[in-house]
Enzyme design. Sequence first.
Site, PDB file in Angstrom:
ATOM      1  CE  LYS A 100      -8.873   8.288   3.162  1.00  0.00           C
ATOM      2  NZ  LYS A 100      -8.456   7.700   4.452  1.00  0.00           N
ATOM      3  CG  ASP A 154      -5.517   8.285   6.739  1.00  0.00           C
ATOM      4  OD1 ASP A 154      -6.023   9.122   7.521  1.00  0.00           O
ATOM      5  OD2 ASP A 154      -6.017   8.004   5.632  1.00  0.00           O
TER       6      ASP A 154
END
Length: 288
Positions: free
Chosen positions: A71, A107
């Site tokens: 990420k 997220d």
Amino acid sequence: MKKRKIWRLGLIGYPLDHSYSPLLHQTALVDAGLTGTYTLYSLPDPQQIAPLLEKLRTGELDGLNVTIPYKKEVTRYLDGLTTSAHAIGAVNTIFWKGGMLIGDNTDAPGFGQDLEHSFRGYSHSGNHALVLGAGGAACSVVYALLIQGWAVTLAARRVSQAMLLSESFNYPNLHTTHWEAVSNPSFLKKFSLLVNTTPVGMAPLIDQNPLAADITLPAGMLVYDLIYNPQKTRLLQLAEKNNAKAINGLGMLLQQAVLSFEIWTGKKVSVEKMRQVLEKKLESEEER
């Protein structure tokens, strides 16, 4: 007759053996009336990232999700980041727009939306949240809470990691504390929300709990555990025992997937349909 577009989506990470993303996004494709595939790209070597991203530039792929351990790593291959991805320093969604490869982070809004949805109409006092953990998941959670106006205290076993996260955001209402503090019931009374971002309690180690099993939680506290397998962790069982409102991370998983899918396709899909499919899958696995 115009040829029907085939959407080619996927997930970068390693390992990916237990990912539910293909199930979620195939459900989304059907719900949106689209044809396509969602492929797992398990990449043990970071050098495999660039060639795969090139397929987004050439149109061979339409969109990619990113999970651990890439990420943060993936950001250096991109042309730009959205505001949230830049603030968090991590990307979970990549798309091609205006001749540029853009990284986004769904997220944080996924958590924020599910938090609001799950606790809507549930009365609680104050807006002070205690976040357990200071890893990648905590970054997204803390960002979402801060932009919603929560005061946040971070507790992590590695105090230095919590301090680095706090310094990266530089918000006046973001603080850190030592891990031992969370064992003190009087300390916990300061908070109306507790969020576990650690993997403690996740399958297969389902008997673990980030808190002491005999600790007393304030009645009426909101407890959110990002873990969704098992669906009711030891922490959530403890919360219910103390008359606290308990929610697992299934909603966050669904919301971030829905947001990613909309970024790629422009289509809004039903969270509830995806929830039904995933809950059925999780229940079948828990019965084994």
